[in-house]
Design an enzyme around this catalytic site. Structure first.
Site, short mmCIF file in Angstrom:
data_model
loop_
_atom_site.label_atom_id
_atom_site.label_comp_id
_atom_site.label_asym_id
_atom_site.label_seq_id
_atom_site.Cartn_x
_atom_site.Cartn_y
_atom_site.Cartn_z
N ASP A 121 -2.89 6.25 -0.29
CA ASP A 121 -3.62 7.01 -1.81
C ASP A 121 -3.13 6.04 -2.92
O ASP A 121 -2.87 6.74 -3.96
CB ASP A 121 -3.05 8.44 -1.75
CG ASP A 121 -1.41 8.30 -1.82
OD1 ASP A 121 -0.68 7.18 -1.58
OD2 ASP A 121 -0.80 9.43 -1.85
N GLY A 122 -3.04 4.90 -2.87
CA GLY A 122 -2.60 3.93 -3.99
C GLY A 122 -1.78 2.70 -3.47
O GLY A 122 -1.62 2.42 -2.46
N PRO A 128 0.82 -1.38 0.09
CA PRO A 128 0.02 0.00 -0.07
C PRO A 128 0.93 1.06 0.05
O PRO A 128 1.80 1.29 0.54
CB PRO A 128 -0.70 -0.18 1.30
CG PRO A 128 -0.11 -0.91 2.11
CD PRO A 128 0.96 -2.10 1.17
N LYS A 129 0.50 2.25 -0.66
CA LYS A 129 0.95 3.76 -0.66
C LYS A 129 0.54 4.26 0.40
O LYS A 129 -0.45 5.09 0.43
CB LYS A 129 0.79 4.27 -2.01
CG LYS A 129 1.84 5.75 -2.08
CD LYS A 129 1.46 6.36 -3.33
CE LYS A 129 2.53 7.45 -3.63
NZ LYS A 129 2.32 8.41 -2.67
N VAL A 130 1.16 4.24 1.66
CA VAL A 130 0.68 4.82 2.95
C VAL A 130 0.85 6.28 2.82
O VAL A 130 1.77 6.81 2.48
CB VAL A 130 1.40 4.09 4.16
CG1 VAL A 130 0.88 4.78 5.51
CG2 VAL A 130 1.10 2.58 4.15
#
EC number: 6.5.1.2
Length: 560
Positions: free
Chosen positions: A277-278, A123-125
């Site tokens: 966010d991605g 995950p793009k934290v």
């Protein structure tokens, strides 16, 4: 060779799309607009980095920064460095932060993956990046990302975050880790809750003085171990043993873009302990850390989520008159994508509401999707330097105007046609606003029921109406003649609900004309005010004329 050709084509298409939306400004206007937005973003940067606060949502900041870069490219200015912090008292990173290149879609991701193997998705934290330096098993230094080469000394702050291991052992005893300090969340669903301005909140907590208790609301997600074990599985196992358990839990091996898309969608809808966010896709094989440089990481890319809200440029303000005569205001937008939906228009509401919003062509507004996928305005995030607002039409219309066509009645007349053709009224399938406009423009209707006189030949020769649909449309118009009396009365705009009209048991035009105000007032949901409106409606000269015309057409209930 084919791969590089596809990449080149993608780049050219991207450049073309950027240049296609360049504003039609004079050099002086462009300089003024760029300068104003540049100053505002600089102010936001200063607030963010020096004060640890944010006056703007993260998503709005990102999109306006991208808009500024686009304008600068359009008019030959030097693009700014986004979110470049001050370097006062900066500390050198043992290993540079490379940043991550963004993929525009799944196709671009597939191209990037073709020449790579042993790939993993994380995950793009959404938080702030940090370097953690461990020496002899203890946390020795914590450094903010800064410009990728130097950052602020955050050691004291990070040492107060209980979720960050202060001691480690084994291979991690002398290591450098890179990760994201994030705001801990319980069951955060990105699809429903959005970004909640998480990045700015984390930055605020890290920049403020004397807030040691609140730091325990933070944690860290480690996404890189430069010069760590060669096998990703070994890296993840060692990190989990040391207390960095989230990395192992949320790192998955992937083989293709379809698989990544499924994981991306899963995490978008799942309950997670952080805001995202991605996703980030990375190859397990990385170069030695001495080769890491900002902006030059070829072994990882990001595929961000489509923003829940998009910043859109207002291209024009348009006014529409509904069937009741109310004037509504619509903003025509430069197209944006929201949840796979192309949005080019958004309803602002009444003229008064538009004036309260103070929206003009050239402004930048934040648009999202409300219930049933209807676009809505959330905010005006930027107003242009030169603003000219159109003058709304005079408020000369009401619920009893424009049953008959005239130049001043164009919009309300069309609205009445759209209404009577809808499913809940006469149910004329296959025709909407564009079709009605085409018919009226060609055949110059006298009133809202003039379409009943159209012949198959006239419909077939109407510009804007496909010949293949003209026969079907003529069939629909003929079927309408058999609709119940109450449907025709609704098409005439009687100010009653369908339930009240059905309860009236009115089955003929003559019976309706002789009904008294007291009769209407006794109907369910119909008070004295509504009853007076019905009397005013049935006594209107245009309504009486339409009733006589429908009688001549032998429409059920209108015959003498």
């Amino acid at each position: 060779m084919k791969v590089w050709m596809a990449i080149l084509i993608s780049i050219l298409c991207w450049q073309s799309s950027v240049w296609a939306v360049c504003p039609a400004w004079s050099p002086a206007r462009a300089q003024e607009e760029i300068s104003r937005l540049q100053q505002q973003i600089k102010q936001w940067d200063d607030d963010y980095w020096k004060e640890g606060k944010s006056e703007v949502e993260d998503g709005v900041y990102d999109q306006l920064s991208a808009r500024l870069t686009q304008w600068q490219r359009c008019f030959g200015s030097e693009p700014r460095d986004v979110m470049m912090p001050p370097l006062n008292g900066a500390v050198m990173h043992p290993v540079a932060h490379t940043g991550v290149r963004k993929m525009v879609d799944k196709n671009a991701l597939s191209l990037w993956m073709r020449e790579r193997s042993d790939l993993w998705v994380q995950p793009k934290v959404d938080g702030v990046a940090v370097t953690l330096v461990y020496r002899d098993g203890k946390l020795n230094k914590a450094i903010s990302r800064g410009n990728g080469l130097k950052g602020e000394d955050w050691t004291q702050k990070v040492s107060l975050i209980s979720a960050v291991p202060q001691t480690v052992s084994g291979p991690l005893a002398n290591s450098t880790l890179q990760g994201e300090i994030f705001l801990q969340r319980e069951g955060h669903i990105q699809q429903q809750m959005g970004g909640i301005n998480a990045r700015a909140k984390v930055a605020g907590l890290m920049m403020r003085q004397g807030n040691s208790d609140t730091l325990n609301s933070l944690a860290v997600f480690v996404w890189a171990w430069p010069d760590g074990p060669q096998l990703m599985t070994d890296r993840l196992k060692e990190l989990a043993t040391a207390g960095f358990t989230l990395t192992q839990r949320y790192t998955r091996a992937v083989k293709n873009a379809d698989e990544i898309a499924r994981v991306r969608n899963e995490w978008w809808k799942a309950k997670l302990p952080f805001v995202t966010d991605g996703v980030v896709v990375r190859a397990a094989k990385e170069p030695e850390s001495r080769h890491w440089l900002p902006g030059q990481a070829e072994w990882l890319v990001a595929w961000k989520y489509q923003p829940v809200a998009q910043v859109a440029e207002v291209k024009a303000i348009q006014f529409a008159v509904g069937k009741s005569g109310k004037i509504s205001v619509v903003a025509s937008l430069a197209p944006v994508m929201l949840d796979d939906k192309k949005v080019q228009r958004v309803n602002i509401g009444s003229v008064r509401r538009w004036q309260e919003w103070d929206i003009a062509p050239g402004d930048q507004i934040l648009v999202s999707l409300a219930g049933q996928g209807i676009p809505r305005i959330d905010d005006v995030v930027w107003r242009g330097a030169e603003r000219t607002k159109p003058t709304p039409p005079e408020n000369r219309f009401n619920s009893l105007t424009c049953y008959f066509a005239s130049d001043v009645c164009q919009e309300q007349f069309i609205s009445r046609l759209v209404w009577l053709g809808s499913k809940q009224v006469l149910g004329l399938d296959g025709i909407g606003e564009a079709g009605w406009r085409a018919l009226h423009q060609t055949h110059r209707f006298e009133h809202i029921f003039s379409w009943l006189l159209l012949t198959p030949e006239q419909l077939q020769n109407t510009p804007g109406i496909a010949k293949s649909k003209s026969a079907q449309l003529w069939h629909q118009f003929n079927l309408a003649r058999k609709q119940p009396f109450t449907r025709w009365v609704m098409a005439m705009g009687i100010p009653l609900t369908r339930a009240a009209l059905n309860a009236s048991d009115e089955r003929s035009w003559s019976q309706l004309l002789f009904s008294t105000e007291q009769f209407w007032q006794r109907l369910p949901g119909t008070g004295s005010g509504r009853a007076r409106q019905v009397i005013e409606w049935k006594e209107n000269a245009q309504i009486k004329k339409l009733g006589s015309w429908l009688a001549a057409q032998q429409i059920t209930g209108f015959e003498p």
